[in-house]
Motif scaffolding. Structure first.
Motif, short mmCIF file in Angstrom:
data_model
loop_
_atom_site.label_atom_id
_atom_site.label_comp_id
_atom_site.label_asym_id
_atom_site.label_seq_id
_atom_site.Cartn_x
_atom_site.Cartn_y
_atom_site.Cartn_z
N GLY A 79 1.03 -1.40 -0.05
CA GLY A 79 -0.14 0.08 0.01
C GLY A 79 0.77 1.31 0.05
N GLU A 84 -0.91 -1.90 4.56
CA GLU A 84 -1.49 -3.17 4.31
C GLU A 84 -0.54 -4.39 4.75
OE1 GLU A 84 -2.42 -3.48 0.05
OE2 GLU A 84 -3.33 -1.58 0.09
N ARG A 130 -4.99 -10.43 6.60
CA ARG A 130 -4.60 -8.82 6.55
C ARG A 130 -5.03 -8.37 7.76
NH1 ARG A 130 -6.43 -3.52 2.50
NH2 ARG A 130 -5.35 -2.06 4.05
N THR A 132 -5.51 -5.53 10.28
CA THR A 132 -5.39 -3.77 10.54
C THR A 132 -5.45 -3.51 11.76
OG1 THR A 132 -6.78 -3.53 8.58
CG2 THR A 132 -6.98 -1.82 10.09
#
Length: 292
Positions: A79, A84, A130, A132
């Motif tokens: 990203g 990311e 992923r 976050t």
């Protein structure tokens, strides 16, 4: 002595007195001007000092200053701003998105119970993950432990994805994870003590220096800005694409810690099976069952 000489002498004396007075007046005028000038300079210096002090007081500090620091993205990120964090086998076609906050007690409970199942699904190639990472608890509880721990996780991710995963597990572990209101992770010494439990990080001077220097503080602020991404404002949360997955709660009943862990893991596995299909069984049993 003649009257003429007497008058001349008196006149000369008066001129000398007048000249002396004029000289004294000029000297006094110069002295006053110097005093005034000195006072003005002093006022300007004081005013300048006050202005400088105000300017310095208004300069951002701490995590606000981190927003303006140079962005250093950890290795193994993607990203535009390195926000990311995707870990898993390249061949895995699906991506499970996991939202967490390091200070979150519910996240710690999940990681301590179903965390191994989460990682096993990734290792088996059922999905990539992923991550976050949020820091909203700092705002709710006060403090900066979420942000400081996330910056340290950035330093671990720069070492390797494996170091990141092991360090995150260690931070969430029952042994290390503080109570939500305890801002223990705001202290670098605490983060480094936990890091010593991770083989890839123990004695790693590059990692330790990055933690102490806040190398990934600006990156942390970029991650923090993701709060609310895809409508997620609470943790832990799990998404597949834009679909929010529902993790069944563990029944509120008296049970041992081991029983709780087993139920939490079973609930997580059910959520994953419902979304991605049953896991492949060892020895091809799933294919045999399907053929019957």
């Amino acid at each position: 002595m003649s009257d003429r000489n007497s008058q001349a002498g008196k006149q000369a004396a008066r001129e000398r007195i007048r000249a002396e007075r004029e000289r004294q007046k000029k000297k006094e005028k110069v002295r006053r001007q110097l005093i005034v000038a000195g006072t003005v300079v002093g006022v300007l210096v004081v005013a300048g000092g006050i202005a400088f002090g105000i300017m310095k007081a208004n300069e951002p500090t701490g995590w606000e200053a981190a927003k303006e620091a140079d962005l250093v993205k950890p290795a193994n990120t993607g990203g535009k701003n390195g926000t990311e964090i995707v870990i898993g086998k390249p061949a895995a076609k699906e991506t499970l998105e996991v939202f967490e906050d390091v200070r979150c007690p519910a996240c710690a409970s999940f990681e301590q119970s179903a965390g191994p199942a989460l990682l096993k699904g990734m290792e088996d190639g059922r999905y990539k993950i992923r991550f976050t990472m949020y820091t909203f608890i700092d705002g709710g509880q006060g403090g900066e432990g979420s942000k400081n721990a996330l910056s340290a996780l950035g330093a671990a991710l720069n070492v390797s994805p494996e170091a990141f995963l092991k360090y995150k597990t260690a931070l969430y572990s029952e042994k290390n994870h503080p109570e939500e209101a305890d801002d223990a992770y705001a202290k670098d010494a605490k983060l480094l003590a936990v890091a010593d439990q991770v083989p890839e990080l123990k004695g790693n001077e590059k990692f330790r220096t990055a933690v102490k220097n806040g190398t990934y503080d600006r990156w942390t602020m970029e991650m923090t800005a993701l709060f609310g991404r895809k409508g997620v404002t609470g943790t832990p949360a799990f998404l597949h694409g834009d679909k929010k997955l529902k993790l069944p709660p563990v029944p509120q009943q008296q049970m041992t810690k081991q029983q709780y862990y087993e139920l939490a893991t079973a609930n997580f596995n059910k959520m994953i099976d419902d979304e991605f299909g049953p896991a492949k069984k060892e020895g091809g049993e799933q294919k045999k069952d399907a053929a019957r």
